[in-house]
Enzyme design. Structure first.
Site, mmCIF file in Angstrom:
data_model
loop_
_atom_site.group_PDB
_atom_site.id
_atom_site.type_symbol
_atom_site.label_atom_id
_atom_site.label_comp_id
_atom_site.label_asym_id
_atom_site.label_seq_id
_atom_site.Cartn_x
_atom_site.Cartn_y
_atom_site.Cartn_z
ATOM 1 N N ASP A 51 0.853 -1.188 0.000
ATOM 2 C CA ASP A 51 0.000 0.000 0.000
ATOM 3 C C ASP A 51 0.893 1.243 0.000
ATOM 4 O O ASP A 51 1.912 1.276 0.688
ATOM 5 C CB ASP A 51 -0.895 -0.006 1.243
ATOM 6 C CG ASP A 51 -2.005 1.011 1.148
ATOM 7 O OD1 ASP A 51 -1.720 2.213 1.272
ATOM 8 O OD2 ASP A 51 -3.160 0.612 0.944
ATOM 9 N N GLN A 99 0.097 -11.454 12.401
ATOM 10 C CA GLN A 99 -1.326 -11.591 12.691
ATOM 11 C C GLN A 99 -1.527 -11.431 14.183
ATOM 12 O O GLN A 99 -0.692 -11.858 14.977
ATOM 13 C CB GLN A 99 -1.815 -12.978 12.236
ATOM 14 C CG GLN A 99 -3.294 -13.183 12.373
ATOM 15 C CD GLN A 99 -3.752 -14.494 11.733
ATOM 16 O OE1 GLN A 99 -2.985 -15.187 11.091
ATOM 17 N NE2 GLN A 99 -5.006 -14.817 11.933
ATOM 18 N N SER A 100 -2.637 -10.787 14.572
ATOM 19 C CA SER A 100 -2.883 -10.568 15.996
ATOM 20 C C SER A 100 -4.100 -11.338 16.510
ATOM 21 O O SER A 100 -4.180 -11.638 17.687
ATOM 22 C CB SER A 100 -3.055 -9.075 16.286
ATOM 23 O OG SER A 100 -4.155 -8.564 15.568
ATOM 24 N N HIS A 105 -10.826 -13.906 9.406
ATOM 25 C CA HIS A 105 -11.922 -12.948 9.387
ATOM 26 C C HIS A 105 -11.768 -11.995 8.215
ATOM 27 O O HIS A 105 -10.673 -11.799 7.696
ATOM 28 C CB HIS A 105 -12.006 -12.168 10.710
ATOM 29 C CG HIS A 105 -10.785 -11.376 11.046
ATOM 30 N ND1 HIS A 105 -9.614 -11.953 11.491
ATOM 31 C CD2 HIS A 105 -10.558 -10.052 10.999
ATOM 32 C CE1 HIS A 105 -8.723 -11.012 11.725
ATOM 33 N NE2 HIS A 105 -9.266 -9.844 11.422
#
Length: 119
Positions: A51, A99-100, A105
């Protein structure tokens, strides 16, 4: 302006875009290499790239090369492509991400015109 006002504004913007025809997007320009991007992964179906305004130390996008204008236009014929995008996102995240929350999801935001970052 209430939710109906924002939803109406979004619906009118979508209709106006459809009336003008499919205009090149920033993503189609990145795919065509007319706009530069830091490409992390590419195959015949999709492209993953960093990004330009990252909101985290690692922030990348995975896009299909065949444009799907919005989620409401997804149909059964897109199942394989969407699954492929998730597999590519997984592989790219293994190389570049973190990842947390350890439960797969998806984020879906709507109901009004959104700015970035959403809020």
């Amino acid at each position: 302006m209430g939710l109906d006002g924002e939803v109406g504004k979004a619906q009118r913007a979508a209709a106006a875009g459809e009336e003008r025809g499919q205009q090149p997007t920033i993503f189609s320009k990145i795919i065509a290499r007319s706009v530069p991007a830091t490409i992390l992964y590419e195959d015949e179906k999709c492209l993953a790239f960093r990004d330009v305004a990252p909101q985290a130390p690692v922030h990348f996008l995975v896009i299909p090369k065949r444009p799907i204008p919005r989620i409401s236009r997804v149909g059964p014929q897109d199942a394989e492509l969407l699954g492929h995008l998730l597999v590519v996102a997984s592989r790219t995240a293994q190389w570049h991400g973190a990842q947390s929350v350890y439960h797969l999801h998806l984020h879906v935001l709507g109901g009004r015109q959104l700015a970035w970052p959403p809020g």
